[in-house]
Scaffold this motif. Structure first.
Motif, PDB file in Angstrom:
ATOM      1  N   VAL A   1       4.086 -15.996 -11.532  1.00 10.23           N
ATOM      2  CA  VAL A   1       2.666 -15.885 -11.881  1.00 10.23           C
ATOM      3  C   VAL A   1       1.822 -16.448 -10.740  1.00 10.23           C
ATOM      4  CG1 VAL A   1       0.861 -16.616 -13.482  1.00 10.23           C
ATOM      5  CG2 VAL A   1       3.151 -16.052 -14.348  1.00 10.23           C
ATOM      6  N   PRO A   2       0.857 -15.666 -10.218  1.00 14.34           N
ATOM      7  CA  PRO A   2       0.083 -16.125  -9.066  1.00 14.34           C
ATOM      8  C   PRO A   2      -1.250 -16.775  -9.435  1.00 14.34           C
ATOM      9  CG  PRO A   2      -0.327 -13.811  -9.418  1.00 14.34           C
ATOM     10  CD  PRO A   2       0.599 -14.249 -10.542  1.00 14.34           C
ATOM     11  N   ALA A   3      -1.614 -17.784  -8.654  1.00 13.86           N
ATOM     12  CA  ALA A   3      -2.997 -18.259  -8.581  1.00 13.86           C
ATOM     13  C   ALA A   3      -3.476 -17.870  -7.187  1.00 13.86           C
ATOM     14  CB  ALA A   3      -3.073 -19.771  -8.772  1.00 13.86           C
ATOM     15  N   GLU A   4      -4.514 -17.060  -7.105  1.00 13.67           N
ATOM     16  CA  GLU A   4      -4.927 -16.508  -5.812  1.00 13.67           C
ATOM     17  C   GLU A   4      -5.868 -17.461  -5.068  1.00 13.67           C
ATOM     18  OE1 GLU A   4      -4.493 -11.788  -6.964  1.00 13.67           O
ATOM     19  OE2 GLU A   4      -6.389 -12.811  -7.367  1.00 13.67           O
ATOM     20  N   THR A   5      -5.513 -18.724  -5.096  1.00 16.70           N
ATOM     21  CA  THR A   5      -6.346 -19.763  -4.501  1.00 16.70           C
ATOM     22  C   THR A   5      -6.312 -19.750  -2.980  1.00 16.70           C
ATOM     23  OG1 THR A   5      -4.480 -21.290  -4.788  1.00 16.70           O
ATOM     24  CG2 THR A   5      -6.172 -21.306  -6.496  1.00 16.70           C
ATOM     25  N   GLU A   6      -5.359 -19.032  -2.387  1.00 19.60           N
ATOM     26  CA  GLU A   6      -5.241 -18.990  -0.928  1.00 19.60           C
ATOM     27  C   GLU A   6      -5.907 -17.756  -0.333  1.00 19.60           C
ATOM     28  OE1 GLU A   6      -3.935 -21.803   0.292  1.00 19.60           O
ATOM     29  OE2 GLU A   6      -3.868 -22.240  -1.849  1.00 19.60           O
ATOM     30  N   ALA A   7      -6.601 -16.983  -1.151  1.00 24.01           N
ATOM     31  CA  ALA A   7      -7.299 -15.802  -0.636  1.00 24.01           C
ATOM     32  C   ALA A   7      -8.449 -16.226   0.277  1.00 24.01           C
ATOM     33  CB  ALA A   7      -7.831 -14.968  -1.794  1.00 24.01           C
ATOM     34  N   PRO A   8      -8.801 -15.413   1.265  1.00 28.69           N
ATOM     35  CA  PRO A   8      -9.928 -15.738   2.159  1.00 28.69           C
ATOM     36  C   PRO A   8     -11.228 -15.927   1.374  1.00 28.69           C
ATOM     37  CG  PRO A   8      -8.650 -13.897   3.018  1.00 28.69           C
ATOM     38  CD  PRO A   8      -8.141 -14.148   1.638  1.00 28.69           C
ATOM     39  N   PRO A   9     -12.173 -16.695   1.920  1.00 29.59           N
ATOM     40  CA  PRO A   9     -13.413 -16.998   1.189  1.00 29.59           C
ATOM     41  C   PRO A   9     -14.233 -15.780   0.787  1.00 29.59           C
ATOM     42  CG  PRO A   9     -13.147 -18.459   3.080  1.00 29.59           C
ATOM     43  CD  PRO A   9     -12.071 -17.433   3.185  1.00 29.59           C
ATOM     44  N   PHE A  10     -14.123 -14.670   1.549  1.00 28.55           N
ATOM     45  CA  PHE A  10     -14.939 -13.506   1.210  1.00 28.55           C
ATOM     46  C   PHE A  10     -14.462 -12.795  -0.053  1.00 28.55           C
ATOM     47  CE2 PHE A  10     -11.719 -11.723   4.117  1.00 28.55           C
ATOM     48  CZ  PHE A  10     -11.264 -10.638   3.390  1.00 28.55           C
ATOM     49  N   VAL A  11     -13.274 -13.151  -0.548  1.00 30.99           N
ATOM     50  CA  VAL A  11     -12.766 -12.550  -1.782  1.00 30.99           C
ATOM     51  C   VAL A  11     -13.362 -13.311  -2.964  1.00 30.99           C
ATOM     52  CG1 VAL A  11     -10.733 -12.009  -3.167  1.00 30.99           C
ATOM     53  CG2 VAL A  11     -10.631 -11.809  -0.675  1.00 30.99           C
ATOM     54  N   ARG A  12     -14.310 -12.716  -3.625  1.00 27.28           N
ATOM     55  CA  ARG A  12     -15.013 -13.397  -4.714  1.00 27.28           C
ATOM     56  C   ARG A  12     -14.262 -13.293  -6.040  1.00 27.28           C
ATOM     57  NH1 ARG A  12     -20.363 -14.302  -3.261  1.00 27.28           N
ATOM     58  NH2 ARG A  12     -20.412 -14.607  -0.994  1.00 27.28           N
ATOM     59  N   ARG A  13     -13.657 -12.130  -6.278  1.00 25.71           N
ATOM     60  CA  ARG A  13     -12.927 -11.914  -7.539  1.00 25.71           C
ATOM     61  C   ARG A  13     -11.464 -12.229  -7.292  1.00 25.71           C
ATOM     62  NH1 ARG A  13     -15.675  -7.270 -10.806  1.00 25.71           N
ATOM     63  NH2 ARG A  13     -13.587  -7.075 -11.679  1.00 25.71           N
TER      64      ARG A  13
END
Length: 440
Positions: free
Chosen positions: A230-242
């Protein structure tokens, strides 16, 4: 006795200890040597005492959906039946084996691998929704290629049934459990992620897909042990809002517990296939290795595009530096909410660290890349509280896999030290001297 040596039950299945080989790319494919390759890759871990061996991501359909070269499809029951040789080999050592089921969706080779796209022009990606804007921009620039088939509601049910059929064939072949690949930007994560999932039917709630997959597996494969990443997408780049936050991941795990999953593996991740899943150094040696240059050019669409990918890889290495046990905080939060075992992967490297985490942040720990360097690593970890993996987190094992190369350690200092340990008998278990079991 260390907590590592305690047995653990997952869905009624008893594991002899709490150390497991996490899913990795075995690059076995489906050819005539596939089963022998899988035995060569996976049996050493069980022979060295791992309580569980997870076969790396396998694809639930015969065509399309492979996220990397050499992935194995488990859509053909006749092929899966041949894997009984593998499960028998694991069981002969007292180990347990799970198969990880996946579909790459928008991450599939038909998106990013230039040569594969040319050879398979008829293949389209399966998509939860229309690709996000940033991916469509990369398509227009020619770095990726999207011609997605957005799944209808009926097609989603058909896909879930493919997971169920694959699981049933695996159980017939002797697999002890099923691991749903819910992260690494595969199709299951795309269902869960608000970055990808813009549906307006019942599957707008991505957990609904995992619920239907659960029901299909239970109907076709019975009460086989079943877990999901199960992922937490906390490492996505800042421009990813959703994106999925940590709270979202905890809630998803709690819902999977209610649905009937037997274990969860929470991980921090990105919305993209990047170094958030293999943190560590920039793999300089792998990018400069002449053996792989033509393969990189074929995969990424030419020499200069391969150089651009390498440059992006270098920047990612700065953003995703190695951190011991980087998923521990998330796993700890999940463990407080669920009644099922929580498994921890990501940056686990030594016995002392495992003893701190097991029983506090998680119920079992998995290692991945260290097995490329030491296929019989459990023998050392289980034998000594001072033992630690030789892996230097340099990632030179992973990048060549884009060309179809095996996942093996290529770091001379690590290989030299492994040889010394092998000669000293560090990878032997009691009784190995009589059977002649040694690391190859």
């Amino acid at each position: 006795m260390s907590a590592l040596e305690d047995p653990l039950e997952i869905g009624g299945l008893r594991l002899p200890n709490r150390l497991y080989r996490a899913p990795l790319l075995e690059c076995a494919g489906n050819g005539p040597d596939a089963v022998d390759t899988l035995i060569r890759e996976l049996e050493p871990a069980a022979a060295a005492g791992a309580g569980l061996v997870c076969q790396g991501a396998t694809i639930v359909r015969e065509e399309g959906g492979c996220a990397a070269p050499g992935m194995t499809s488990v859509a053909d029951p006749e092929f899966v039946a041949r894997l009984a040789r593998l499960t028998d080999a694991i069981h002969d050592h007292g180990g347990r084996i799970f198969v990880q089921l996946e579909h790459g969706g928008l991450r599939s080779m038909e998106t990013w691998h230039a040569e594969y796209r040319r050879e398979h022009p008829e293949l389209r990606q399966l998509a939860v929704s229309r690709p996000p804007r940033v991916l469509r921009a990369l398509d227009r620039l020619g770095f990726l290629s999207y011609d997605p088939e957005v799944l209808t509601t009926e097609a989603v049910y058909d896909l879930a049934a493919d997971f169920g059929r694959a699981a049933a064939s695996a159980v017939e072949a002797g697999y002890d459990g099923v691991h749903i690949a819910g992260a690494n930007m595969g199709l299951v994560q795309q269902f869960l992620s608000p970055f990808y999932n813009r549906r307006d039917d019942e599957f707008a709630d991505g957990v609904r897909f995992l619920s239907v997959v659960h029901d299909e597996i239970r109907a076709r494969a019975g009460d086989v042990a079943l877990m999901a990443k199960v992922p937490a997408e906390t490492e996505a780049p800042p421009f990813v809002r959703r994106r999925l936050g940590a709270d979202d991941a905890v809630e998803i795990c709690a819902r999977l517990d209610e649905i009937g999953y037997d274990a969860v593996v929470p991980v921090t991740a990105s919305t993209f296939w990047d170094m958030s899943i293999v943190r560590g150094e920039f793999p300089e040696r792998a990018w400069r290795d002449d053996r792989f240059r033509s393969g990189y050019a074929a995969a990424f669409g030419g020499r200069w595009r391969a150089a651009a990918v390498a440059a992006a890889n270098r920047l990612e290495a700065l953003a995703y530096d190695f951190e011991p046990g980087w998923n521990a905080d998330l796993a700890r939060r999940v463990r407080e909410r669920v009644s099922i075992p929580v498994l921890l992967e990501g940056g686990i490297r030594d016995h002392e660290q495992i003893d701190r985490l097991v029983g506090e942040a998680c119920d079992a720990v998995g290692m991945g890349r260290p097995f490329y360097a030491e296929p019989r690593l459990p023998a050392r970890i289980l034998d000594s509280e001072d033992a630690g993996a030789l892996c230097e987190n340099c990632n030179n094992c992973t990048v060549p896999q884009a060309t179809g190369a095996r996942g093996v350690c290529r770091t001379p200092a690590v290989l030299a030290e492994r040889g010394e340990l092998d000669r000293a008998g560090a990878y032997e278990l009691p009784g190995d001297a009589e059977t002649g079991a040694r690391e190859e």
